[in-house]
Design an enzyme around this catalytic site. Sequence first.
Site, mmCIF file in Angstrom:
data_model
loop_
_atom_site.group_PDB
_atom_site.id
_atom_site.type_symbol
_atom_site.label_atom_id
_atom_site.label_comp_id
_atom_site.label_asym_id
_atom_site.label_seq_id
_atom_site.Cartn_x
_atom_site.Cartn_y
_atom_site.Cartn_z
ATOM 1 N N ASP A 160 -2.975 5.396 -6.334
ATOM 2 C CA ASP A 160 -2.488 6.769 -6.474
ATOM 3 C C ASP A 160 -3.582 7.731 -6.930
ATOM 4 O O ASP A 160 -3.300 8.804 -7.433
ATOM 5 C CB ASP A 160 -1.289 6.827 -7.432
ATOM 6 C CG ASP A 160 -0.455 8.092 -7.234
ATOM 7 O OD1 ASP A 160 -0.511 8.663 -6.135
ATOM 8 O OD2 ASP A 160 0.236 8.511 -8.187
ATOM 9 N N ASP A 208 0.235 3.160 -0.386
ATOM 10 C CA ASP A 208 -0.837 4.121 -0.700
ATOM 11 C C ASP A 208 -2.242 3.573 -0.482
ATOM 12 O O ASP A 208 -3.192 4.347 -0.456
ATOM 13 C CB ASP A 208 -0.801 4.614 -2.152
ATOM 14 C CG ASP A 208 0.527 5.132 -2.622
ATOM 15 O OD1 ASP A 208 1.398 5.390 -1.780
ATOM 16 O OD2 ASP A 208 0.697 5.282 -3.837
ATOM 17 N N ASP A 259 11.446 10.244 -8.626
ATOM 18 C CA ASP A 259 10.027 10.495 -8.454
ATOM 19 C C ASP A 259 9.433 11.151 -9.695
ATOM 20 O O ASP A 259 8.216 11.330 -9.773
ATOM 21 C CB ASP A 259 9.793 11.418 -7.253
ATOM 22 C CG ASP A 259 10.255 10.798 -5.951
ATOM 23 O OD1 ASP A 259 10.055 9.596 -5.759
ATOM 24 O OD2 ASP A 259 10.828 11.538 -5.122
#
Length: 376
Positions: A166, A204, A356
């Site tokens: 991330d 990711d 989230d």
Amino acid sequence: MVVAASLVVAAGAVVGVLAAFDDRRASNEAAPPEVSASPRLAPLPAVPSPSAPAIAGSASPSSSPSVRLTPSPTPSRTEKQRKRTTTAAGRLYRHPDSQVLAWVRSHSGDPRHAVIASRIAEQPAAVWFADYSPGTVTARVAAVTSGGAALGRVPVVVPYAIPGRDCGGHSQGGAPDLDAYDAWIDRFAAGLGSGEVIVVLEPDSVAQTECLSAGDRADRFASLARAGRVLKSANPRARVYFDAGHSGWNAPGTQAAWLRQAGAASPESSDGIFSNVSNFHTTADEVAYDRRVLDALGGPAGLGAVIDTSRNGNGAPADGEWCDPSGRRLGRTPTLSTGESRIDAYLWVKLPGESDGCKGRPGTFTASYAYDLASS
């Protein structure tokens, strides 16, 4: 920025998604929303009254040994086709320990209970392993895979511990370095057992690499290719999928070039790609995008794609909002029989209702958000 509308930002929600085995999980409550009927699901009950008080759930961790990498033979096209047919005939596994199931068990009197229980909790979903815990990961993975094997069903597991994940955002963390990650993957693979299992390898990790230097990117890709080989060597029936981002992010050719460097075109490492994890793009858009990526990727004809449909029923917001955007709804239910060429499965990788970070703390189950998704 394109990344702002991408799954990587939304992945801040998944640091706590390991909660199937994490006793730190929590439920963030809010008053029930106004709702409207869903055209895809059974009729809803009346709009509920305010919810009952929250009761915390629980979970239990376990421990593990390690495994070493051994060479894996390249499967023939016939073997790959036979494996694909076998998997498509199976059923996906619902692990009995998750945040939504804990909420359902603890809130039988909540007026939102029936909707959340029937439309989210009853669906099979992926189990994330988002903490770097080499001492326990093998046994925790084995608890999931053995549970699926006992029922003749196919579990979905998500290793999520790549260093620098991330790009230091909400979901930062993971292993301290790639050597530690390689050892952690060895231990993860030791829990895969011998039954069918789908591995969604490191969301990711490929699509979000522009924050890395060229050297660090190459090192990450080498480690991912190794991870695929380790996983498939440990269990030849494991199906390993690599990160393709989603249709609103990188161009198919760019994504395919990175995927090739990460080993996604090699049958020793890969069964294909995954897309839309923690995001909202429509299934039709993802099917078209994944096929373009696969065409650009090359590799064996048997490579396919899996798509996260958990929250994409209304597509992505026009403004690109990624953090618990309003007006979203559940997408297609998980299945291994999509009826679409080269699309192996629709999965719920991101569990609906796990925030989230805007409607609840990142990664925690939020009943009001889950109800919004299930009843819109």
